[in-house]
Write a protein that holds these residues in place. Structure first.
Motif, PDB file in Angstrom:
ATOM      1  N   ALA A   9       0.793  -1.137  -0.164  1.00 20.25           N
ATOM      2  CA  ALA A   9      -0.014  -0.009   0.121  1.00 20.25           C
ATOM      3  C   ALA A   9       0.812   1.324  -0.034  1.00 20.25           C
ATOM      4  N   ALA A  10       1.930   1.208   0.899  1.00 20.25           N
ATOM      5  CA  ALA A  10       2.745   2.265   0.681  1.00 20.25           C
ATOM      6  C   ALA A  10       3.680   2.622  -0.609  1.00 20.25           C
ATOM      7  N   VAL A  11       3.842   1.354  -1.547  1.00 24.88           N
ATOM      8  CA  VAL A  11       4.561   1.834  -2.568  1.00 24.88           C
ATOM      9  C   VAL A  11       3.437   2.184  -3.660  1.00 24.88           C
ATOM     10  N   ARG A  12       2.210   1.765  -3.483  1.00 27.60           N
ATOM     11  CA  ARG A  12       1.287   2.111  -4.406  1.00 27.60           C
ATOM     12  C   ARG A  12       0.639   3.609  -4.009  1.00 27.60           C
ATOM     13  N   THR A  13       1.029   4.146  -3.067  1.00 29.43           N
ATOM     14  CA  THR A  13       0.254   5.428  -2.646  1.00 29.43           C
ATOM     15  C   THR A  13       0.827   6.413  -3.779  1.00 29.43           C
ATOM     16  N   ASN A  14      -0.198   7.166  -4.171  1.00 25.03           N
ATOM     17  CA  ASN A  14       0.144   8.167  -5.364  1.00 25.03           C
ATOM     18  C   ASN A  14       0.825   7.528  -6.639  1.00 25.03           C
ATOM     19  N   ASP A  15       0.531   6.218  -7.039  1.00 23.34           N
ATOM     20  CA  ASP A  15       0.972   5.650  -8.028  1.00 23.34           C
ATOM     21  C   ASP A  15       2.665   5.448  -7.915  1.00 23.34           C
ATOM     22  N   GLY A  16       3.064   5.289  -6.734  1.00 22.57           N
ATOM     23  CA  GLY A  16       4.470   5.235  -6.541  1.00 22.57           C
ATOM     24  C   GLY A  16       5.033   4.008  -7.409  1.00 22.57           C
ATOM     25  N   ASN A  17       4.531   3.115  -7.462  1.00 23.57           N
ATOM     26  CA  ASN A  17       4.762   1.774  -8.332  1.00 23.57           C
ATOM     27  C   ASN A  17       5.298   2.250  -9.663  1.00 23.57           C
ATOM     28  N   LEU A  18       4.763   3.396 -10.307  1.00 23.07           N
ATOM     29  CA  LEU A  18       5.242   3.795 -11.512  1.00 23.07           C
ATOM     30  C   LEU A  18       6.402   4.727 -11.739  1.00 23.07           C
ATOM     31  N   VAL A  19       6.921   4.700 -10.490  1.00 19.96           N
ATOM     32  CA  VAL A  19       8.263   5.683 -10.349  1.00 19.96           C
ATOM     33  C   VAL A  19       9.323   4.846  -9.918  1.00 19.96           C
ATOM     34  N   LEU A  20       9.135   3.534  -9.826  1.00 20.77           N
ATOM     35  CA  LEU A  20      10.207   2.787  -9.178  1.00 20.77           C
ATOM     36  C   LEU A  20      11.487   2.718 -10.124  1.00 20.77           C
ATOM     37  N   ASP A  21      11.369   2.816 -11.236  1.00 17.48           N
ATOM     38  CA  ASP A  21      12.596   2.934 -11.898  1.00 17.48           C
ATOM     39  C   ASP A  21      13.409   4.108 -11.532  1.00 17.48           C
ATOM     40  N   SER A  22      12.520   5.198 -11.096  1.00 22.31           N
ATOM     41  CA  SER A  22      13.444   6.504 -10.722  1.00 22.31           C
ATOM     42  C   SER A  22      14.127   6.138  -9.154  1.00 22.31           C
ATOM     43  N   ILE A  23      13.345   5.720  -8.507  1.00 20.90           N
ATOM     44  CA  ILE A  23      13.805   5.405  -7.265  1.00 20.90           C
ATOM     45  C   ILE A  23      14.930   4.542  -7.102  1.00 20.90           C
ATOM     46  N   LEU A  24      15.066   3.853  -8.035  1.00 18.16           N
ATOM     47  CA  LEU A  24      16.138   2.664  -8.246  1.00 18.16           C
ATOM     48  C   LEU A  24      17.438   3.269  -8.749  1.00 18.16           C
ATOM     49  N   GLN A  25      17.230   4.615  -9.158  1.00 16.22           N
ATOM     50  CA  GLN A  25      18.503   5.307  -9.559  1.00 16.22           C
ATOM     51  C   GLN A  25      19.410   5.468  -8.625  1.00 16.22           C
ATOM     52  N   PHE A  26      19.376   4.985  -7.343  1.00 17.44           N
ATOM     53  CA  PHE A  26      20.421   5.262  -6.260  1.00 17.44           C
ATOM     54  C   PHE A  26      21.332   4.066  -6.658  1.00 17.44           C
ATOM     55  N   ILE A  27      21.151   3.073  -7.166  1.00 17.64           N
ATOM     56  CA  ILE A  27      21.914   2.174  -7.783  1.00 17.64           C
ATOM     57  C   ILE A  27      23.137   2.468  -8.681  1.00 17.64           C
ATOM     58  N   ASN A  28      22.597   3.280  -9.650  1.00 20.36           N
ATOM     59  CA  ASN A  28      23.533   4.046 -10.599  1.00 20.36           C
ATOM     60  C   ASN A  28      24.253   4.971  -9.755  1.00 20.36           C
ATOM     61  N   GLN A  29      23.403   5.956  -9.242  1.00 18.74           N
ATOM     62  CA  GLN A  29      24.092   6.761  -8.331  1.00 18.74           C
ATOM     63  C   GLN A  29      25.369   6.356  -7.393  1.00 18.74           C
ATOM     64  N   ARG A  30      24.845   5.052  -6.941  1.00 19.99           N
ATOM     65  CA  ARG A  30      26.193   4.618  -6.142  1.00 19.99           C
ATOM     66  C   ARG A  30      27.571   4.344  -6.912  1.00 19.99           C
ATOM     67  N   LYS A  31      27.255   3.792  -8.023  1.00 21.57           N
ATOM     68  CA  LYS A  31      28.377   3.573  -8.828  1.00 21.57           C
ATOM     69  C   LYS A  31      29.139   4.828  -9.299  1.00 21.57           C
ATOM     70  N   GLN A  32      28.510   5.823  -9.625  1.00 22.33           N
ATOM     71  CA  GLN A  32      28.843   7.282 -10.135  1.00 22.33           C
ATOM     72  C   GLN A  32      29.521   8.017  -8.980  1.00 22.33           C
ATOM     73  N   HIS A  33      28.999   7.912  -7.756  1.00 18.94           N
ATOM     74  CA  HIS A  33      29.574   8.643  -6.729  1.00 18.94           C
ATOM     75  C   HIS A  33      30.374   8.012  -5.570  1.00 18.94           C
ATOM     76  N   ARG A  34      30.722   6.537  -5.923  1.00 13.63           N
ATOM     77  CA  ARG A  34      31.291   5.748  -5.002  1.00 13.63           C
ATOM     78  C   ARG A  34      32.620   6.421  -4.076  1.00 13.63           C
ATOM     79  N   ASP A  35      33.558   6.914  -5.142  1.00 14.56           N
ATOM     80  CA  ASP A  35      34.565   7.439  -4.355  1.00 14.56           C
ATOM     81  C   ASP A  35      34.452   8.453  -3.474  1.00 14.56           C
ATOM     82  N   ARG A  36      33.421   9.264  -3.929  1.00  9.15           N
ATOM     83  CA  ARG A  36      33.181  10.677  -3.208  1.00  9.15           C
ATOM     84  C   ARG A  36      32.469  10.250  -1.883  1.00  9.15           C
ATOM     85  N   TRP A  37      31.478   9.351  -2.053  1.00 11.09           N
ATOM     86  CA  TRP A  37      30.819   8.784  -0.812  1.00 11.09           C
ATOM     87  C   TRP A  37      31.543   8.131   0.100  1.00 11.09           C
ATOM     88  N   VAL A  38      32.067   7.169  -0.269  1.00 12.97           N
ATOM     89  CA  VAL A  38      33.226   6.269   0.321  1.00 12.97           C
ATOM     90  C   VAL A  38      34.233   7.163   1.168  1.00 12.97           C
TER      91      VAL A  38
END
Length: 178
Positions: free
Chosen positions: A80-109
């Motif tokens: 229900a939390a995921v579906r709130t305001n059609d959140g399931n339709l933007v899961l691809d945007s939310i999962l960009q943290f995976i790409n950002q983790r690679k992009q910013h690894r050196d800075r974040w670590v």
């Protein structure tokens, strides 16, 4: 009104206790569905629209330990939390943290390595996304100044949900060590 950096709220962090293990892309193994969705291919809009409770619960259940599975009511609450305001339709945007983790690894670590605040990781050793011992060995090598609490062998990717009391005890032990 125009704002400059001096108008930003400054928060002083005195300790840092991550419960995430995915800071290192080299020891992070996203689930197949995360990999498909994060890349935003042609299947993404179809998958996000076809996602349903049963698909969601099965995928989420795979990253919980065998003895710590959420109840059906908890799965429904999370769905229900995921579906709130059609959140399931933007899961691809939310999962960009995976790409950002690679992009910013050196800075974040690098920020974690350079910090002077106490660090403490609370970890579930059965985590299939940040698997033991590979992840924990890298964490301890890169961040030797951090302390670590490893919870019981059957705790997986969501230690705060799978073992709330063990998680709280580990956190309070860290806090009380000052």
């Amino acid at each position: 009104m125009r704002y400059s950096l001096r108008h930003l709220l400054i928060i002083e962090v005195e300790i840092f206790c991550p419960r995430f293990g995915g800071i290192f892309p080299e020891t992070h193994y996203p689930r197949l569905i995360q990999t498909i969705l994060k890349d935003g291919g042609l299947l993404t809009p179809i998958i996000t629209r076809l996602a349903n409770y049963y698909f969601f619960a099965r995928g989420l259940g795979a990253v919980f330990g065998p003895y710590t599975q959420p109840s059906e009511a908890e799965y429904w609450d999370m769905w229900a939390a995921v579906r709130t305001n059609d959140g399931n339709l933007v899961l691809d945007s939310i999962l960009q943290f995976i790409n950002q983790r690679k992009q910013h690894r050196d800075r974040w670590v690098g920020a974690l390595k350079a910090t002077s605040v106490p660090l403490h990781l609370i970890y579930g050793p059965l985590d299939p996304v940040n698997p033991h011992p590979e992840f924990l060995q890298l964490y301890r090598k890169v961040l030797p100044m951090s302390t670590v609490s490893v919870l019981d062998d059957h705790i997986s990717h969501y230690p705060q949900l799978e073992d709330p009391l063990g998680f709280l005890n580990a956190y309070m032990s860290f806090i009380n060590s000052f």
